[in-house]
Design a protein around this motif. Structure first.
Motif, mmCIF file in Angstrom:
data_model
loop_
_atom_site.group_PDB
_atom_site.id
_atom_site.type_symbol
_atom_site.label_atom_id
_atom_site.label_comp_id
_atom_site.label_asym_id
_atom_site.label_seq_id
_atom_site.Cartn_x
_atom_site.Cartn_y
_atom_site.Cartn_z
ATOM 1 N N THR A 145 -8.989 -4.055 -13.829
ATOM 2 C CA THR A 145 -8.266 -5.112 -13.120
ATOM 3 C C THR A 145 -6.834 -4.684 -12.802
ATOM 4 N N PHE A 146 -6.285 -5.273 -11.734
ATOM 5 C CA PHE A 146 -4.929 -4.945 -11.271
ATOM 6 C C PHE A 146 -4.205 -6.221 -10.874
ATOM 7 N N ASP A 147 -2.877 -6.200 -10.993
ATOM 8 C CA ASP A 147 -2.065 -7.364 -10.627
ATOM 9 C C ASP A 147 -1.965 -7.524 -9.119
ATOM 10 N N THR A 148 -1.937 -6.407 -8.394
ATOM 11 C CA THR A 148 -1.777 -6.458 -6.940
ATOM 12 C C THR A 148 -2.773 -5.518 -6.261
ATOM 13 N N VAL A 149 -3.017 -5.779 -4.998
ATOM 14 C CA VAL A 149 -3.894 -4.911 -4.212
ATOM 15 C C VAL A 149 -3.270 -3.524 -4.084
ATOM 16 N N GLU A 150 -1.949 -3.473 -3.937
ATOM 17 C CA GLU A 150 -1.250 -2.194 -3.780
ATOM 18 C C GLU A 150 -1.458 -1.301 -4.997
ATOM 19 N N ASN A 151 -1.411 -1.886 -6.180
ATOM 20 C CA ASN A 151 -1.633 -1.102 -7.399
ATOM 21 C C ASN A 151 -3.062 -0.562 -7.452
ATOM 22 N N ALA A 152 -4.017 -1.388 -7.006
ATOM 23 C CA ALA A 152 -5.412 -0.956 -6.989
ATOM 24 C C ALA A 152 -5.606 0.193 -6.007
ATOM 25 N N ILE A 153 -4.999 0.088 -4.824
ATOM 26 C CA ILE A 153 -5.104 1.142 -3.813
ATOM 27 C C ILE A 153 -4.494 2.432 -4.329
ATOM 28 N N ASP A 154 -3.340 2.332 -4.994
ATOM 29 C CA ASP A 154 -2.689 3.520 -5.558
ATOM 30 C C ASP A 154 -3.582 4.200 -6.587
ATOM 31 N N HIS A 155 -4.243 3.390 -7.409
ATOM 32 C CA HIS A 155 -5.127 3.959 -8.433
ATOM 33 C C HIS A 155 -6.317 4.655 -7.787
#
Length: 412
Positions: free
Chosen positions: A372-382
């Motif tokens: 899980t991620f707080d933001t979409v941007e963090n998920a995309i970066d991962h």
């Protein structure tokens, strides 16, 4: 061109696919010493698409003896097997066929009657086939949509030497000649009939109104069932609450690497594929795609809550197979989400095994605990750190629409 064709559209105008012919060489040539074939059909049937509406159709029988014939056509049991094992299992099924008109299958009498019974059966059935002549040694075929299959043989007649076991629910739906095929597919799915079994029943022309029943090529039937069953889930999913956080599901199967994002928002689905250098349809030199990215080819298809009007011509059958797995998960969660599926295909995936690979890989990913991620941007970066193509998300319609479209929560 090869990526868009995948051996099925003859875009190169050669009349054959050199990529599939190259892969076909790994199959052993099968020798025959008699025009009689006898064995346990898994049960399985085949309907071709070439020369439509006059197609090749018939039952499928194994080469040699098998302790459990059902494993030869049970794709769910293949997921943890190697590519060589899958090719060995599926390509051991012979295809005794006759030329049949799609709107007049019963004109072939007992041959198609036997094929119909096999399509409805739930257990292996002893089947006997008489060929026109003793065929020469021959190899099977690969097809990006279907599983690999054994050689095609010209059949004279076919008989079942034992009574097939036909589930009551299947017999009831097939006997209803006043209901449309789409409704019949939904009814069978609601009765927990496996999608692979529904596909066989549809393929041999046993669903739909009596005057409209036709044979459906196996390749088309696979996509039709995935599309119909998943599309029926959408209205229910649209009534659920949105997921509360960004979730990432992952899976890898024989060089097919999946990154599946569930993003808070209304139901939207997008699938993107990247075939890397050395992968089956890109060749050893890779393919240039766009102005900035080299060494891979990428394609995608998209739909919002209103659904699609046309066929997903870029990702083709894989789109509907992945969408089915995703909607099954959302339905079980009683949530809706905007879903982005990204699939990278490497040279590990050296032979096409069929779209069941995508369907079962996505289902396998859905069984795992998501990150899980707080933001979409963090998920995309991962995801960007994990995948080989770092610009995988640049052409995503789903992500672009999310940036442009304001939501009520943005003003709170």
């Amino acid at each position: 061109m090869c990526l868009r064709c995948k051996g099925g559209r003859n875009l190169c105008k050669k009349g054959h696919c050199e990529v599939l012919l190259k892969a076909r060489r790994v199959m052993p040539a099968v020798a025959f010493n008699s025009e009689h074939i006898f064995g346990n059909s898994p049960p399985s049937v085949f309907v071709g698409r070439h020369s439509y509406p006059d197609v090749l159709a018939g039952p499928m029988l194994p080469i040699g003896e098998h302790a459990d014939a059902s494993l030869l056509d049970l794709t769910k049991s293949w997921f943890n097997r190697s590519i060589e094992e899958v090719v060995g299992l599926s390509s051991s099924l012979l295809r005794p066929v006759q030329r049949v008109k799609v709107d007049r299958p019963l004109s072939h009498g007992k041959f198609m009657e036997a094929t119909h019974c096999l399509a409805m059966a739930s257990k292996p059935v002893e089947t006997e086939v008489l060929l026109e002549r003793v065929p020469p040694p021959s190899r099977g075929i690969f097809d990006f949509q279907n599983v690999p299959m054994g050689p095609s043989l010209v059949a004279k007649k076919a008989n079942l030497t034992q009574n097939p076991h036909i589930p009551r629910g299947v017999d009831y739906v097939v006997s209803d000649t006043d209901v449309k095929a789409v409704t019949a597919i939904k009814e069978l799915s609601a009765r927990k009939v496996d999608g692979h079994a529904i596909q066989k029943i549809l393929s041999v022309g046993l669903l739909g109104r009596k005057t409209a029943r036709k044979l459906v090529p196996t390749r088309w039937a696979i996509t039709a069932v995935d599309d119909t069953v998943s599309k029926a889930m959408v209205p229910r999913v649209l009534g659920f609450q949105e997921v509360g956080e960004v979730q990432l599901f992952t899976e890898n199967y024989h060089g097919n690497y999946f990154q599946i994002l569930f993003i808070p928002g209304p139901w939207t689905f997008e699938m993107k594929e990247a075939w890397l250098s050395g992968a089956m349809w890109t060749g050893e030199q890779g393919v240039r795609y766009g102005e900035k990215t080299q060494g891979f080819a990428g394609l995608g298809d998209y739909e919002d809550h209103r659904g699609r009007k046309g066929y997903a011509s870029n990702v083709t059958g894989a789109y509907y197979a992945a969408r089915l797995g995703v909607l099954e998960k959302l339905s079980a969660m009683q949530r809706q989400a905007s879903v982005l599926v990204y699939r990278e295909i490497t040279d590990e995936y050296w032979a096409p095994l069929g779209v069941w690979v995508i369907r079962e890989a996505v289902r396998s990913a859905m069984k795992k605990k998501p990150r899980t991620f707080d933001t979409v941007e963090n998920a995309i970066d991962h995801v960007t750190k994990e995948v080989r193509i770092k610009k995988w998300h640049f052409s995503s319609r789903l992500l672009e629409n999310r940036k442009r479209q304001r939501r009520i929560s943005d003003f709170l």
